[in-house]
Design a protein around this motif. Structure first.
Motif, short mmCIF file in Angstrom:
data_model
loop_
_atom_site.label_atom_id
_atom_site.label_comp_id
_atom_site.label_asym_id
_atom_site.label_seq_id
_atom_site.Cartn_x
_atom_site.Cartn_y
_atom_site.Cartn_z
N ILE A 2 -40.48 4.42 93.83
CA ILE A 2 -39.23 4.18 94.57
C ILE A 2 -39.01 5.24 95.66
O ILE A 2 -38.45 4.95 96.70
N ARG A 3 -39.49 6.46 95.42
CA ARG A 3 -39.35 7.49 96.46
C ARG A 3 -40.16 7.09 97.70
O ARG A 3 -39.66 7.08 98.82
N GLU A 4 -41.43 6.75 97.48
CA GLU A 4 -42.31 6.40 98.60
C GLU A 4 -41.88 5.10 99.27
O GLU A 4 -41.87 4.97 100.49
N PHE A 5 -41.55 4.11 98.43
CA PHE A 5 -41.08 2.83 98.94
C PHE A 5 -39.85 3.04 99.84
O PHE A 5 -39.76 2.51 100.95
N SER A 6 -38.90 3.84 99.34
CA SER A 6 -37.65 4.05 100.08
C SER A 6 -37.90 4.79 101.39
O SER A 6 -37.25 4.51 102.40
N ALA A 9 -32.22 5.65 89.18
CA ALA A 9 -33.14 5.14 90.22
C ALA A 9 -32.36 4.83 91.50
O ALA A 9 -32.80 5.14 92.61
N ILE A 10 -31.18 4.23 91.33
CA ILE A 10 -30.36 3.90 92.50
C ILE A 10 -29.93 5.19 93.20
O ILE A 10 -29.90 5.27 94.43
N LYS A 11 -29.61 6.21 92.40
CA LYS A 11 -29.19 7.50 92.98
C LYS A 11 -30.31 8.11 93.82
O LYS A 11 -30.06 8.63 94.92
N ILE A 12 -31.53 8.05 93.32
CA ILE A 12 -32.67 8.58 94.07
C ILE A 12 -32.79 7.86 95.42
O ILE A 12 -32.95 8.48 96.47
N MET A 13 -32.67 6.54 95.37
CA MET A 13 -32.79 5.78 96.62
C MET A 13 -31.65 6.09 97.57
O MET A 13 -31.85 6.27 98.77
N ALA A 14 -30.43 6.15 97.03
CA ALA A 14 -29.27 6.39 97.88
C ALA A 14 -29.38 7.73 98.59
O ALA A 14 -29.05 7.85 99.77
N GLU A 15 -29.90 8.74 97.86
CA GLU A 15 -30.05 10.06 98.48
C GLU A 15 -31.07 10.03 99.61
O GLU A 15 -30.88 10.65 100.65
N LEU A 16 -32.14 9.28 99.38
CA LEU A 16 -33.17 9.18 100.42
C LEU A 16 -32.63 8.50 101.67
O LEU A 16 -32.90 8.91 102.79
N TYR A 17 -31.87 7.44 101.47
CA TYR A 17 -31.37 6.69 102.63
C TYR A 17 -30.26 7.46 103.35
O TYR A 17 -30.16 7.42 104.56
N GLY A 18 -29.40 8.11 102.56
CA GLY A 18 -28.31 8.88 103.17
C GLY A 18 -27.20 8.02 103.72
O GLY A 18 -26.14 8.49 104.08
N SER A 19 -27.44 6.71 103.79
CA SER A 19 -26.46 5.83 104.45
C SER A 19 -25.95 4.76 103.50
O SER A 19 -25.38 3.77 103.91
#
Lengths: 316, 316
Positions: free
Chosen positions: A96-100, B11-21
């Motif tokens: 999910i890190r790389e995908f995101s 998992a959602i938190k990891i993605m949200a942090e990556l996107y920032g938006s």
């Protein structure tokens, strides 16, 4: 009767008839004053979309890119992308890190961002992207609207994705990026729409032939395409079957436009202003058929390209 | 590390942090003058969402309903739903007919329609719905915004979906409809928003406890809930463990609001005008904890409910 007996496009037709409110365009439209909001959604999954050697970063990029391609085909400005990510419970967190990261980079490169996400547990990697765009109603480029005599033209070059697919089939894994790192023609679509000259538009996701047959059904008229005029990508030329790869293989995500002859110069100039070719490949004809002129002879173009459920496998 | 080690919310938190938006609200918002466009997307699949005995019609209804529930939680008026339908190639064509009929009926019942669709070939039935809504910025109900002393309240009754799940586990297949024929609180959400009194709002998809813990994280403050005040559905009461089913089982899709005491009467009146109960169940406290008062004793409410990837199975 099973889905494999009818194929994806027939299945979509059954659903569209039931709903009565589906426009069969690249995007759904929502009225917002003098604008349309554009919504498009595309699901990809391990089974039919990811070639061997696909990296999570590339998959993230791909899902965003193919959705932006539908917004581009309508002349839309992207305003956001949401992602529903279905993964097996034993998938590595790094996925999910790389995908995101891939999804985020693609969105940013094309002037937008990921605005929502969701994850769910499923058996095999399945991702659904939704892109949202906006476009002034006066310059919206629909699938339906061409007239006999209009010039048929395409952005960029065709056949690269097909050539990469052939290379993968031959055992060369390093070409996954050519298939997944799609370059959606967002700036080109906006530029073309601004000229008010495009009469019909769609993106080429399943091959040029398949796109032309879909436009034929929607518009009730056909096309005559000049094989020698098709801009074939050098990777496809190198394989010696460039026209075959350009016509019948999916994955190029270039834009296909029809334009009245007196507007073609302006549309081409606008698209070239973004740094992209726009090549005339034929014309709209007053006859419900798709013709291919090759070596001075006219024949009916085959109606084939990638379609789900029909037992084809995009990646073996 | 695998997803089953961290769970869906992490998992959602990891993605949200990556996107920032990503706003971590029920819906993403897009600025449209004095309105927000609301976008929400939810993926469901055979493995974790469909109980034994689920009919395609009910699945179609469910996918649309749970997406409309997110629009409802923001006070939004639904303006369209799109569906990406992933199916195995050997699925019967009748599946898409019945599925589409259920989806269409649900959309129409709540004042909107299916505006776009897509089908793809996958290994097991996986469907991604996206709902679009609009709401005046001035009455948008966010997840973040409650204050200590605000009344915590819920629409309708809780525990029915949990009771139906228990009945299914006991071998009684006829309760699938109680889980899938979800009634999204669209009219109730619009009515509550119109009063300008709701300070925080979300829908209860994974159980009341899970929703409260999510609001606690977002708002940085907690809740004190009075067990006797929880409106427990009679199906849950009949099973003798009503509070357990109301707190820790997902699937009810009621709305959870916080409202300042001086506005609570007005919000309740507005919601009751749609024919639905609104019940005060506790208050916001200036302490980051979720407390449950039962039989005169206060204890910490357990933080459990349905969560993907953690090895739980919603339907056995």
């Amino acid at each position: 009767m099973e889905l494999k007996d009818i194929g994806e496009r027939e299945a979509i037709k059954i659903m569209a008839e039931l709903y009565g409110s589906v426009n069969l365009d690249d995007c759904a439209t929502i009225d917002a004053g003098n604008e349309f909001f554009l919504i498009t959604t595309d699901m990809v999954n391990e089974k039919t979309h990811f070639p061997r050697g696909a990296a999570p970063y590339q998959i993230g990029w791909f899902v965003v890119a193919i959705n932006l391609s539908d917004i581009a085909a309508k002349g839309g400005i992207p305003v956001g992308v949401t992602l529903s990510v279905g993964l097996p419970a034993n998938e590595d967190v790094d996925f999910i890190r790389e995908f995101s990261r891939g999804a985020d980079d693609c969105a940013k490169k094309f002037g937008t961002e990921i605005i929502g996400g969701d994850t769910k547990e499923v058996n095999s990697v399945t991702i659904c992207g939704t892109a949202i765009g906006r476009v002034k109603k006066s310059i919206f480029m629909p699938r339906k609207g061409c007239h006999p005599g209009d010039v048929v033209c395409v952005t960029g070059e065709l056949g690269m994705a097909g050539a990469a697919l052939k290379a993968l089939e031959a055992g060369n894994d390093e070409f996954a990026d050519k298939i997944l790192m799609v370059n959606p023609r967002v700036r080109e679509g906006i530029a073309a729409a601004s000229v008010h000259g495009v009469t019909a538009s769609m993106d080429i996701s399943d091959g040029l032939a398949s796109s032309l047959y879909q436009l034929m059904e929607i518009n009730g008229m056909g096309f005559s395409i000049n094989a020698e005029g098709i801009p074939v990508h050098e990777m496809a030329e190198l394989q010696g079957n460039g026209i075959e790869l350009a016509l019948y293989y999916g994955g190029d995500y270039e834009l296909l436009f029809t334009v009245p002859p007196d507007k073609f110069g302006d549309v081409r100039k606008a698209v070239m202003g973004t740094g992209c070719r726009l090549t005339a490949v034929g014309e709209v004809i007053d006859n419900k058929a798709v013709m291919l002129v090759e070596d001075g002879r006219e024949k009916i173009m085959e109606n084939r390209g990638y379609e789900h459920f029909l037992g084809e496998k995009l990646f073996k």
